[in-house]
Write an enzyme that holds these catalytic residues in place. Structure first.
Site, PDB file in Angstrom:
ATOM      1  N   HIS A  83       0.828  -1.213   0.000  1.00  0.00           N
ATOM      2  CA  HIS A  83       0.000   0.000   0.000  1.00  0.00           C
ATOM      3  C   HIS A  83       0.860   1.260   0.000  1.00  0.00           C
ATOM      4  O   HIS A  83       0.770   2.102   0.880  1.00  0.00           O
ATOM      5  CB  HIS A  83      -0.972  -0.018   1.180  1.00  0.00           C
ATOM      6  CG  HIS A  83      -2.050  -1.034   1.013  1.00  0.00           C
ATOM      7  ND1 HIS A  83      -2.050  -2.254   1.639  1.00  0.00           N
ATOM      8  CD2 HIS A  83      -3.166  -1.022   0.238  1.00  0.00           C
ATOM      9  CE1 HIS A  83      -3.120  -2.947   1.279  1.00  0.00           C
ATOM     10  NE2 HIS A  83      -3.818  -2.222   0.428  1.00  0.00           N
ATOM     11  N   ASP A 110      -5.566   5.399  -0.232  1.00  0.00           N
ATOM     12  CA  ASP A 110      -4.836   4.611   0.773  1.00  0.00           C
ATOM     13  C   ASP A 110      -3.825   5.458   1.545  1.00  0.00           C
ATOM     14  O   ASP A 110      -2.853   4.927   2.098  1.00  0.00           O
ATOM     15  CB  ASP A 110      -4.101   3.427   0.110  1.00  0.00           C
ATOM     16  CG  ASP A 110      -4.984   2.184  -0.002  1.00  0.00           C
ATOM     17  OD1 ASP A 110      -5.842   1.997   0.885  1.00  0.00           O
ATOM     18  OD2 ASP A 110      -4.815   1.420  -0.970  1.00  0.00           O
ATOM     19  N   HIS A 113       1.209   1.904  -5.574  1.00  0.00           N
ATOM     20  CA  HIS A 113      -0.149   1.349  -5.607  1.00  0.00           C
ATOM     21  C   HIS A 113      -1.139   2.479  -5.888  1.00  0.00           C
ATOM     22  O   HIS A 113      -2.042   2.329  -6.702  1.00  0.00           O
ATOM     23  CB  HIS A 113      -0.476   0.650  -4.290  1.00  0.00           C
ATOM     24  CG  HIS A 113      -1.923   0.299  -4.116  1.00  0.00           C
ATOM     25  ND1 HIS A 113      -2.569  -0.642  -4.896  1.00  0.00           N
ATOM     26  CD2 HIS A 113      -2.877   0.796  -3.286  1.00  0.00           C
ATOM     27  CE1 HIS A 113      -3.841  -0.716  -4.530  1.00  0.00           C
ATOM     28  NE2 HIS A 113      -4.050   0.153  -3.566  1.00  0.00           N
TER      29      HIS A 113
HETATM   30  C1  BYE Z   1      -7.693  -6.784  -1.040  1.00  0.00           C
HETATM   31  C2  BYE Z   1      -7.941  -6.298   0.216  1.00  0.00           C
HETATM   32  C3  BYE Z   1      -7.002  -5.585   0.858  1.00  0.00           C
HETATM   33  C4  BYE Z   1      -5.805  -5.339   0.257  1.00  0.00           C
HETATM   34  F1  BYE Z   1      -4.712 -13.466   0.437  1.00  0.00           F
HETATM   35  C5  BYE Z   1      -5.533  -5.810  -1.002  1.00  0.00           C
HETATM   36  F2  BYE Z   1      -5.841 -14.336  -1.161  1.00  0.00           F
HETATM   37  C6  BYE Z   1      -6.490  -6.539  -1.683  1.00  0.00           C
HETATM   38  F3  BYE Z   1      -6.737 -12.908   0.112  1.00  0.00           F
HETATM   39  N1  BYE Z   1      -6.183  -7.042  -2.974  1.00  0.00           N
HETATM   40  N2  BYE Z   1      -5.897  -6.218  -3.998  1.00  0.00           N
HETATM   41  C7  BYE Z   1      -5.533  -6.991  -5.049  1.00  0.00           C
HETATM   42  C8  BYE Z   1      -6.048  -8.354  -3.342  1.00  0.00           C
HETATM   43  C9  BYE Z   1      -5.614  -8.336  -4.643  1.00  0.00           C
HETATM   44  N3  BYE Z   1      -6.233  -9.509  -2.655  1.00  0.00           N
HETATM   45  C10 BYE Z   1      -5.946 -10.680  -3.285  1.00  0.00           C
HETATM   46  N4  BYE Z   1      -5.525 -10.720  -4.555  1.00  0.00           N
HETATM   47  C11 BYE Z   1      -5.340  -9.572  -5.291  1.00  0.00           C
HETATM   48  O1  BYE Z   1      -4.953  -9.627  -6.471  1.00  0.00           O
HETATM   49  C12 BYE Z   1      -6.142 -11.972  -2.540  1.00  0.00           C
HETATM   50  C13 BYE Z   1      -5.158 -12.121  -1.402  1.00  0.00           C
HETATM   51  C14 BYE Z   1      -3.779 -12.433  -1.918  1.00  0.00           C
HETATM   52  C15 BYE Z   1      -5.619 -13.243  -0.479  1.00  0.00           C
HETATM   53 CL1  BYE Z   1      -8.901  -7.706  -1.808  1.00  0.00          CL
HETATM   54 ZN    ZN Z   2      -5.851   0.405  -2.393  1.00  0.00          ZN
END
Ligand code: BYE
Ligand code: ZN
Length: 420
Positions: free
Chosen positions: A169, A210, A173
């Site tokens: 973050h 963020d 990003h």
């Molecule tokens: C989300 C919430 C908070 C921060 F481990 C980031 F499988 C995310 F759950 N994001 N943003 C992109 C992601 C992605 N979460 C996941 N894949 C992404 O490509 C899944 C995670 C690795 C997990 Cl949703």
């Molecule tokens: Zn974000």
């Protein structure tokens, strides 16, 4: 004599340094240098919980894991070449007409950014700030809303400063999400369908969404009873904070890009940005997606409620759209995200807090987490947006389908490996 234990984080990663209070000062500095993986010429800055810089010495005040210090590395190598084309390719720039205008203003704007107030700046970040500025110009915000270029630059610089140096973050990003938003606006021809002020809200929300993320999610904030959780009564503590920081920046005259707008316009922007930024809390995912589904069949660009939901969906899509980028861009971002998640679960274990299962390095693998995420989160969301804008299918659905195949194959390979 009792060993001193100092707890601190480096890029969000929990670390500790143990030493005797009478040891040489250089030894203590070296401990921190090793933990930060810093080179011999890099500068180390240690901050206490109040955000004040403190001296790295054997006399450091001992603390506990709940009140970590923060260690920051300032890279000595600030003379790296500008990334230019490299950056363009690396971030999957194929979405828009931006390249041309980027080339036109880069040199000129870079001069502004090179002023002495920009301490510790790095080429890469400067390039990105330039590109953000170009997006505001390209969407005609500068002329439509009478934004002074110096104010926009100050705003972007303040934004840049308030993203932390953490694995995921971070300022890059912020840029990715903003660039995706910019791309979506062009691809869907939103300029002919919505008012300019709505687009300004969407782009600025993406830029700010963020701000000051520390690398620990809401569940952590709540379980650890952090200052943020306390301040916001456990209600989307992070998103509330990102938004509050955004308006802190906008309260300052020098960085208020909306300072030439009427009170009415400012009010509308503030309301819109709060809605958009708070919509990025993933615990509200189903609520927002269901609302969008329920209005889709009768979607009306003249209806304010409909437009509000669309704006929330657009920032949500942009926020989690890494997998819509070329594979060689998307995969490193996944690594960064998992790194940040693992840092959190390490910290949770250290502090005796509940460990978030999808963040546990002992339980999660890259392909298993990502196949589930694509199937149950990305597809359902992206498909609904592509319902409204069929032209998006090739840009956001096709690459995600490819990513799903890729991670499914990887999962199979991992399973085979385990069996043998
Ligand atoms: C989300 C919430 C908070 C921060 F481990 C980031 F499988 C995310 F759950 N994001 N943003 C992109 C992601 C992605 N979460 C996941 N894949 C992404 O490509 C899944 C995670 C690795 C997990 Cl949703
Ligand atoms: Zn974000």
């Amino acid at each position: 004599m009792a060993t001193r234990i100092i707890y601190f984080t480096v890029n969000g990663r929990p670390e500790k340094a143990e030493f005797l209070p009478d040891c040489p000062a250089q030894d203590v500095k070296d401990l921190f240098r090793v933990a930060a993986e810093a080179g011999p010429h890099d500068i180390l800055k240690l901050y206490n919980t109040n955000g004040s810089i403190i001296n790295i010495s054997p006399h450091l005040e001992p603390n506990n894991p709940h009140a970590c210090y923060k260690l920051e590395v300032v890279a000595a190598d600030c003379n790296r070449k500008p990334l230019g084309e490299e950056l363009t390719v690396a971030l999957g720039f194929d979405l828009s007409s931006m390249e041309k205008s980027t080339l036109e203003v880069t040199d000129e704007v870079r001069q502004y950014l090179k002023t002495p107030t920009f301490d510790n700046w790095q080429w890469e970040d400067t390039e990105i700030m330039v590109l953000l500025q170009v997006m505001y110009t390209d969407l005609d915000f500068i002329s439509t809303f009478n934004i002074e270029v110096e104010v926009l630059q100050q705003f972007l610089y303040e934004v840049y400063r308030r993203y932390n140096n953490i694995p995921f973050h971070n300022f890059k990003h912020c840029f990715c999400v903003t660039q995706m938003m910019y791309g979506l606006i062009w691809l869907t021809d939103l300029r002919t369908k919505m008012e300019s002020i709505d687009l300004l809200i969407m782009l600025t929300s993406a830029v700010c969404h963020d701000l000051d993320h520390t690398g620990y999610n809401n569940a952590y904030q709540i379980n650890a009873r952090t200052e943020l959780a306390l301040r916001y009564n456990d209600i989307s503590p992070l998103e509330n904070h990102h938004c509050a920081v955004a308006f802190e920046i906008l309260e300052k005259k020098e960085s208020n890009i909306f300072r030439n707008l009427t009170t009415e316009q400012y009010k509308r922007i503030r309301e819109g940005m709060i809605k958009c930024i708070l919509a990025t809390d993933m615990t509200r995912h189903n609520e927002i997606l269901n609302k969008f589904k329920s209005i889709l069949s009768s979607f009306d660009f003249g209806n304010k409620d409909h437009k509000d939901v669309l704006m929330m969906i657009m920032i949500k899509v942009s926020d989690i759209s890494n997998e819509a980028r070329p594979m060689d861009v998307a995969e490193p971002w996944l690594d960064c995200l998992l790194q940040e998640f693992f840092n959190q679960s390490d910290m949770e274990k250290l502090e005796g807090l509940p460990v978030t299962p999808f963040m546990d390095r002992d339980k999660v693998t890259k392909p298993s987490s990502q196949t589930g995420f694509i199937r149950f989160v990305l597809f359902p969301l992206f498909i609904e947006l592509a319902n409204l804008f069929p032209c998006l299918e090739q840009h956001i659905i096709d690459p995600v389908r490819k990513a799903l195949d890729y991670y499914t194959e990887m999962e199979k390979a991992l399973d085979k490996e385990k069996q043998t």
